[in-house]
Motif scaffolding. Structure first.
Motif, PDB file in Angstrom:
ATOM      1  N   VAL B   5      20.971  28.492 -37.721  1.00  0.00           N
ATOM      2  CA  VAL B   5      21.948  29.454 -38.226  1.00  0.00           C
ATOM      3  C   VAL B   5      21.715  29.670 -39.719  1.00  0.00           C
ATOM      4  O   VAL B   5      21.611  28.696 -40.482  1.00  0.00           O
ATOM      5  CB  VAL B   5      23.397  28.950 -38.019  1.00  0.00           C
ATOM      6  CG1 VAL B   5      24.393  30.035 -38.387  1.00  0.00           C
ATOM      7  CG2 VAL B   5      23.615  28.497 -36.594  1.00  0.00           C
ATOM      8  N   CYS B   6      21.611  30.926 -40.132  1.00  0.00           N
ATOM      9  CA  CYS B   6      21.440  31.248 -41.553  1.00  0.00           C
ATOM     10  C   CYS B   6      22.811  31.436 -42.190  1.00  0.00           C
ATOM     11  O   CYS B   6      23.597  32.272 -41.740  1.00  0.00           O
ATOM     12  CB  CYS B   6      20.638  32.524 -41.721  1.00  0.00           C
ATOM     13  SG  CYS B   6      18.938  32.337 -41.220  1.00  0.00           S
ATOM     14  N   ILE B   7      23.044  30.678 -43.217  1.00  0.00           N
ATOM     15  CA  ILE B   7      24.363  30.711 -43.841  1.00  0.00           C
ATOM     16  C   ILE B   7      24.220  30.979 -45.331  1.00  0.00           C
ATOM     17  O   ILE B   7      23.441  30.323 -46.016  1.00  0.00           O
ATOM     18  CB  ILE B   7      25.081  29.363 -43.617  1.00  0.00           C
ATOM     19  CG1 ILE B   7      25.332  29.188 -42.119  1.00  0.00           C
ATOM     20  CG2 ILE B   7      26.384  29.304 -44.402  1.00  0.00           C
ATOM     21  CD1 ILE B   7      26.007  27.904 -41.762  1.00  0.00           C
ATOM     22  N   PHE B  37      31.096  36.077 -42.003  1.00  0.00           N
ATOM     23  CA  PHE B  37      30.382  36.396 -40.765  1.00  0.00           C
ATOM     24  C   PHE B  37      29.542  35.202 -40.286  1.00  0.00           C
ATOM     25  O   PHE B  37      29.371  34.991 -39.096  1.00  0.00           O
ATOM     26  CB  PHE B  37      29.472  37.608 -40.964  1.00  0.00           C
ATOM     27  CG  PHE B  37      30.225  38.905 -41.096  1.00  0.00           C
ATOM     28  CD1 PHE B  37      30.577  39.630 -39.960  1.00  0.00           C
ATOM     29  CD2 PHE B  37      30.595  39.397 -42.332  1.00  0.00           C
ATOM     30  CE1 PHE B  37      31.276  40.823 -40.069  1.00  0.00           C
ATOM     31  CE2 PHE B  37      31.296  40.592 -42.448  1.00  0.00           C
ATOM     32  CZ  PHE B  37      31.633  41.301 -41.315  1.00  0.00           C
ATOM     33  N   ASP B  38      29.022  34.435 -41.236  1.00  0.00           N
ATOM     34  CA  ASP B  38      28.151  33.310 -40.884  1.00  0.00           C
ATOM     35  C   ASP B  38      28.934  32.201 -40.197  1.00  0.00           C
ATOM     36  O   ASP B  38      28.391  31.436 -39.400  1.00  0.00           O
ATOM     37  CB  ASP B  38      27.449  32.767 -42.134  1.00  0.00           C
ATOM     38  CG  ASP B  38      26.645  33.840 -42.834  1.00  0.00           C
ATOM     39  OD1 ASP B  38      26.516  34.951 -42.272  1.00  0.00           O
ATOM     40  OD2 ASP B  38      26.156  33.596 -43.953  1.00  0.00           O
ATOM     41  N   ARG B  39      30.214  32.116 -40.523  1.00  0.00           N
ATOM     42  CA  ARG B  39      31.090  31.154 -39.876  1.00  0.00           C
ATOM     43  C   ARG B  39      31.115  31.426 -38.361  1.00  0.00           C
ATOM     44  O   ARG B  39      31.127  30.513 -37.550  1.00  0.00           O
ATOM     45  CB  ARG B  39      32.485  31.334 -40.484  1.00  0.00           C
ATOM     46  CG  ARG B  39      33.426  30.211 -40.300  1.00  0.00           C
ATOM     47  CD  ARG B  39      34.701  30.501 -41.094  1.00  0.00           C
ATOM     48  NE  ARG B  39      34.574  30.116 -42.489  1.00  0.00           N
ATOM     49  CZ  ARG B  39      34.542  28.864 -42.902  1.00  0.00           C
ATOM     50  NH1 ARG B  39      34.627  27.891 -42.031  1.00  0.00           N
ATOM     51  NH2 ARG B  39      34.424  28.578 -44.175  1.00  0.00           N
ATOM     52  N   GLN B 119      26.495  40.612 -41.880  1.00  0.00           N
ATOM     53  CA  GLN B 119      26.208  40.924 -43.276  1.00  0.00           C
ATOM     54  C   GLN B 119      26.836  39.879 -44.180  1.00  0.00           C
ATOM     55  O   GLN B 119      27.728  39.160 -43.775  1.00  0.00           O
ATOM     56  CB  GLN B 119      26.729  42.315 -43.639  1.00  0.00           C
ATOM     57  CG  GLN B 119      28.236  42.465 -43.569  1.00  0.00           C
ATOM     58  CD  GLN B 119      28.655  43.917 -43.644  1.00  0.00           C
ATOM     59  OE1 GLN B 119      28.156  44.760 -42.926  1.00  0.00           O
ATOM     60  NE2 GLN B 119      29.590  44.221 -44.513  1.00  0.00           N
ATOM     61  N   ALA B 120      26.346  39.804 -45.409  1.00  0.00           N
ATOM     62  CA  ALA B 120      26.956  38.925 -46.397  1.00  0.00           C
ATOM     63  C   ALA B 120      27.927  39.771 -47.209  1.00  0.00           C
ATOM     64  O   ALA B 120      27.592  40.891 -47.584  1.00  0.00           O
ATOM     65  CB  ALA B 120      25.884  38.319 -47.296  1.00  0.00           C
ATOM     66  N   VAL B 121      29.119  39.253 -47.474  1.00  0.00           N
ATOM     67  CA  VAL B 121      30.140  40.108 -48.095  1.00  0.00           C
ATOM     68  C   VAL B 121      29.941  40.318 -49.590  1.00  0.00           C
ATOM     69  O   VAL B 121      30.665  41.093 -50.201  1.00  0.00           O
ATOM     70  CB  VAL B 121      31.568  39.588 -47.832  1.00  0.00           C
ATOM     71  CG1 VAL B 121      31.885  39.595 -46.353  1.00  0.00           C
ATOM     72  CG2 VAL B 121      31.780  38.216 -48.436  1.00  0.00           C
ATOM     73  N   ASP B 124      26.940  43.134 -48.872  1.00  0.00           N
ATOM     74  CA  ASP B 124      27.210  43.985 -47.706  1.00  0.00           C
ATOM     75  C   ASP B 124      25.985  44.743 -47.216  1.00  0.00           C
ATOM     76  O   ASP B 124      26.104  45.888 -46.794  1.00  0.00           O
ATOM     77  CB  ASP B 124      28.283  45.039 -48.037  1.00  0.00           C
ATOM     78  CG  ASP B 124      29.677  44.472 -47.959  1.00  0.00           C
ATOM     79  OD1 ASP B 124      29.882  43.539 -47.170  1.00  0.00           O
ATOM     80  OD2 ASP B 124      30.550  44.981 -48.687  1.00  0.00           O
ATOM     81  N   THR B 125      24.799  44.156 -47.286  1.00  0.00           N
ATOM     82  CA  THR B 125      23.645  44.976 -46.916  1.00  0.00           C
ATOM     83  C   THR B 125      23.333  44.935 -45.421  1.00  0.00           C
ATOM     84  O   THR B 125      22.836  45.892 -44.867  1.00  0.00           O
ATOM     85  CB  THR B 125      22.360  44.555 -47.671  1.00  0.00           C
ATOM     86  OG1 THR B 125      21.868  43.360 -47.095  1.00  0.00           O
ATOM     87  CG2 THR B 125      22.613  44.367 -49.141  1.00  0.00           C
ATOM     88  N   ALA B 126      23.554  43.799 -44.787  1.00  0.00           N
ATOM     89  CA  ALA B 126      23.201  43.631 -43.366  1.00  0.00           C
ATOM     90  C   ALA B 126      21.703  43.794 -43.134  1.00  0.00           C
ATOM     91  O   ALA B 126      21.278  44.187 -42.066  1.00  0.00           O
ATOM     92  CB  ALA B 126      23.987  44.606 -42.477  1.00  0.00           C
TER      93      ALA B 126
HETATM   94  N1  LIG Z   1      20.414  33.348 -49.095  1.00  0.00           N
HETATM   95  C1  LIG Z   1      20.651  33.279 -47.771  1.00  0.00           C
HETATM   96  N2  LIG Z   1      20.604  32.091 -47.135  1.00  0.00           N
HETATM   97  C2  LIG Z   1      20.835  32.016 -45.804  1.00  0.00           C
HETATM   98  N3  LIG Z   1      21.141  33.054 -45.043  1.00  0.00           N
HETATM   99  C3  LIG Z   1      21.204  34.267 -45.615  1.00  0.00           C
HETATM  100  C4  LIG Z   1      20.959  34.444 -47.010  1.00  0.00           C
HETATM  101  N4  LIG Z   1      21.094  35.752 -47.285  1.00  0.00           N
HETATM  102  C5  LIG Z   1      21.419  36.355 -46.127  1.00  0.00           C
HETATM  103  N5  LIG Z   1      21.487  35.466 -45.114  1.00  0.00           N
HETATM  104  C6  LIG Z   1      21.803  35.723 -43.687  1.00  0.00           C
HETATM  105  O1  LIG Z   1      21.636  37.116 -43.429  1.00  0.00           O
HETATM  106  C7  LIG Z   1      22.865  37.720 -43.067  1.00  0.00           C
HETATM  107  C8  LIG Z   1      22.938  39.125 -43.652  1.00  0.00           C
HETATM  108  O2  LIG Z   1      22.947  39.090 -45.047  1.00  0.00           O
HETATM  109  P1  LIG Z   1      22.811  40.398 -45.978  1.00  0.00           P
HETATM  110  O3  LIG Z   1      21.618  41.127 -45.486  1.00  0.00           O
HETATM  111  O4  LIG Z   1      22.634  39.850 -47.360  1.00  0.00           O
HETATM  112  O5  LIG Z   1      24.081  41.204 -45.813  1.00  0.00           O
HETATM  113  C9  LIG Z   1      23.933  36.756 -43.545  1.00  0.00           C
HETATM  114  O6  LIG Z   1      25.120  36.866 -42.775  1.00  0.00           O
HETATM  115  C10 LIG Z   1      23.240  35.405 -43.372  1.00  0.00           C
HETATM  116  O7  LIG Z   1      23.309  34.967 -42.024  1.00  0.00           O
END
Ligand SMILES: Nc1ncnc2c1ncn2[C@@H]1O[C@H](COP(=O)(O)O)[C@@H](O)[C@H]1O
Ligand SMILES: Cc1cc2nc3c(=O)[nH]c(=O)nc-3n(C[C@H](O)[C@H](O)[C@H](O)COP(=O)(O)OP(=O)(O)OC[C@H]3O[C@@H](n4cnc5c(N)ncnc54)[C@H](O)[C@@H]3O)c2cc1C
Lengths: 397, 259
Positions: B5-7, B37-39, B119-121, B124-126
């Motif tokens: 799981v990526c968190i 979302f990662d939760r 996505q990460a809040v 918010d890129t997803a």
């Molecule tokens: N630095 C990071 N470390 C681990 N997981 C990540 C990281 N950045 C993004 N992710 C994973 O990618 C998803 C989408 O992130 P984002 O594209 O930044 O909105 C997140 O919900 C995480 O599961």
């Protein structure tokens, strides 16, 4: 690396306050950076003595920039229709192509696309690249990504835009990764920098509290997804002419590992707040479901629909499809009446492009009043019924 | 079923705001939290392990302080945590992040399923989920709201779309990104908290994952932030005055075009 010029630093601490990561601290009158630094640049931006600088090291130049030209938009096609965001992309794409040149091309994937292609030309495309293939009827991440990657590689457009929809946000990042291209998500503004023709991509970050402008100086194409309902489409002109080019994609690219078993539209409980011209929206100030009954009356009287803030949705007073904002829908109605909504940025980003905004709130300091065209400071339980009956009276219904 | 799981650790965005007068970010009370979302991705992984056996590894790329979200993940049921951390990673955009996470995952081991949040809040890129899938050359589906079926070599999921949902089958190994509807995350158990406290979090740097310097951090990021600013307020406001009746009368007049 964040470079701190010890001579210039005055130890004012503005950078410390600016850092969301607790990565910079003033020690003995000079800023010191620690391992938490993400190089976000917020401190640099706000350092008045200009003591801070980010050194990005050697950027790799992956391609000859001159080899890439033309503006492309990906036209999403789902359930036998071009998705409206495609027309919005053509609106902004037309502007970019007129400035930067030479032409605006729409890429259309699916099955049975003739009408769709003609429509795209009416909305501003100079050319449409059509991949008409049963294997593209359903949306599948791997084939969509593979097919677009293939087209981009062989045509080398300078800019590729797609809607920030469920589909666009899902496969476009894969294309960008495969091409080594930069991709900016969910843009709300796009322009071309006059000096060097670079695409400037502006988007909200930190839940809309901050706007960031992003560029991709070294890689091509410059890719962005664009938030729906933000850009304006052109008025369609059926007499425009354009070239429709049918393209065949190699079979191995269209072989999918993914199988779509069923595609379910939830039209009935999916409220079309994005289509409504008038929205009456309620927030925590409505206090319960009954409050929503109150604004529903007003919405009915106006022939509009009911929307909500996240606080109201989280409280269970109304369902999620009604939610407006960063984690809900972006709306751009002609009239938006916000009742008992504070106007947090996450809500504001979803509704601030409404033509006219009315805010009814008893707290005169509520941020919603910074957005509102008409500000009514008062108790909504008094104002809304008055407003409903006054409208009834005026309209003689 | 071995699951990774990526968190991501993110600032609690509802607290982040630029002060419109000074254009500085008000940091007061801004906490770092596990990306919401990662939760849900973690919870789903733990549920799968509970039903099918296997292991759940939580992985995060970030500064040293990101270790705390990995401990939190362990307290919520992950078996172990890996922190990918190096100053050379700083400033990574989604492209460089996808690259770095992919290298790290390949270093850590082989996984049947990789789960990410939608996505990460903070940004918010997803984009990282699909980017990672591309890097690891594995099939993926985004915005999964439900896993319907799972067996040794395939799974059937519901993918949330703008107008409803699709039911999709894909082979394992696969990568999924999940939305919040997928489950209700549990709170950490006491036993979990004890385990988290004692757990050893493995740390991997750029050299450990064999990262190409040109592909990581700011240098490896094709996108570049050129300006940060506060959104402009709309300027055209009219404050209505008088009794509620008078205000409503003025308002109805002003809105005549819409009636
Ligand atoms: N630095 C990071 N470390 C681990 N997981 C990540 C990281 N950045 C993004 N992710 C994973 O990618 C998803 C989408 O992130 P984002 O594209 O930044 O909105 C997140 O919900 C995480 O599961
Ligand atoms: C990552 C993230 C994403 C988010 N996404 C969204 C999103 O998509 N959409 C969204 O809306 N929010 C979103 N939020 C939440 C947002 O930050 C706010 O918490 C939310 O918008 C507040 O809703 P509200 O205005 O209804 O409630 P409140 O902020 O509690 O405001 C209620 C308002 O009602 C007024 N009021 C109370 N009683 C009366 C009365 N009798 N008469 C008149 N006025 C009255 C009060 O003065 C107050 O201003 C998000 C937050 C985060 C962290």
């Amino acid at each position: 690396m964040l470079i701190i010029d010890k001579e210039k630093c005055i130890g004012c601490g503005v950078c410390e306050d600016n850092c969301a990561f607790g990565a910079i601290e003033v020690v003995d009158g000079c800023a010191v950076v620690n391992d938490n630094c993400t190089l976000c640049g917020a401190c640099v931006e706000n350092c008045e003595p200009q003591a801070l600088r980010i050194d990005g090291g050697e950027k790799k130049q992956t391609t000859n920039l001159e080899d890439w030209s033309g503006i492309w938009i990906f036209a999403e096609f789902r359930h036998d229709k071009v998705v409206p965001v495609a027309f919005e992309l053509l609106g902004v794409g037309r502007k970019l192509a007129d400035e930067r040149g030479p032409s605006l091309t729409a890429v259309l994937f699916g099955a049975g696309l003739d009408e769709g292609a003609a429509e795209l030309i009416a909305y501003g495309a100079d050319a449409v690249l059509v991949v008409d293939d049963e294997r593209l009827r359903d949306y599948r991440e791997d084939v969509y990504a593979g097919a677009l990657e293939e087209l981009i590689k062989s045509n080398q457009p300078e800019v590729v835009l797609a809607g920030a929809t469920a589909i666009g946000r899902s496969f476009i990042p894969m294309v960008a990764n495969a091409l080594g291209a930069g991709l900016t998500a969910d843009c709300t503004q796009l322009s071309v920098r006059a000096e060097d023709g670079m695409l400037l991509q502006t988007r909200p970050a930190f839940g809309g509290n901050i706007m960031a402008t992003i560029e991709c100086p070294h890689a091509r194409p410059q890719m962005a997804t664009v938030r729906p309902r933000v850009m304006a489409p052109l008025a369609p002109d059926r007499s425009r002419s354009g070239e429709v080019r049918r393209v065949v994609i190699p079979d191995d690219v269209l072989d999918s590992k993914i199988e779509v078993l069923e595609s379910v539209s939830c039209e009935q409980d999916n409220v079309h707040i994005q289509e409504a011209e008038i929205l009456v929206a309620g927030g925590r100030g409505l206090e319960d479901e009954k409050g929503f009954a109150l604004i529903r009356k007003l919405a009915d009287e106006l022939g509009g629909a009911v929307a909500a803030s996240r606080a109201a949705v989280d409280a269970g007073w109304i369902s999620y499809p009604h939610q407006v904002g960063q984690t809900g829908k972006t709306v751009a109605p002609r009239l938006y009446i916000a009742c008992g909504i504070s106007g947090a940025v996450q809500h504001a980003v979803g509704m601030q492009s409404a033509e006219t905004i009315v805010a009814i709130n008893r707290d005169e300091k509520a941020p919603i009043f910074d957005l509102a065209t008409y500000c009514v400071v008062g108790d909504l339980f008094e104002i809304v019924p008055l407003l409903t009956s006054k409208i009834k009276e005026v309209r003689g219904t | 079923m071995n699951i990774l799981v990526c968190i991501k650790q993110v600032p609690d965005t509802k607290d982040v705001r630029l002060d419109p007068r000074t254009n500085t970010m008000a940091r007061e009370g801004v906490e770092s939290i596990m990306n919401p979302f990662d939760r849900h991705a973690l919870e789903e992984a733990v549920r799968i392990r509970e039903e099918y056996g296997g292991s759940v590894t939580a992985l995060s790329m970030g500064p040293p302080q990101a270790e705390s979200v990995l401990r939190e993940a362990i307290s919520c049921g992950a078996d172990d945590g890996v922190l990918v951390s190096d100053r050379a990673f700083a400033g990574a955009d989604t492209w460089a992040t996808s690259y770095t996470l992919a290298r790290a995952i390949e270093t850590v081991g082989e996984f049947d399923l990789i789960l990410c949040g939608k996505q990460a809040v903070d940004g918010d890129t997803a984009q990282v989920g699909p980017g990672l899938a591309c890097r690891l050359a594995r099939p993926f589906v985004t915005c999964v709201q439900k896993i319907r079926l799972l067996d040794n070599d395939s799974l059937v999921v519901e993918r949330m779309m703008d107008d409803g949902y699709d039911v999709v089958r894909l082979p394992i190994p696969a990568l999924l990104t999940v939305v919040k509807d997928i489950n209700e995350p549990r709170v950490p158990s006491l036993k979990g908290k004890m385990k988290a406290k004692k757990a050893e979090i493995k740390v991997l740097g750029a050299a450990d994952i064999g990262a190409d310097k040109q592909c990581i951090g700011l240098a490896g990021s094709p996108t570049q932030v050129v300006n940060v600013f506060t959104p402009e307020p709309r300027g055209d406001r009219t404050k209505l005055e008088g009794t509620p009746q008078e205000q409503v009368a003025q308002l109805v007049k002003a809105l005549s075009a819409y009636l």
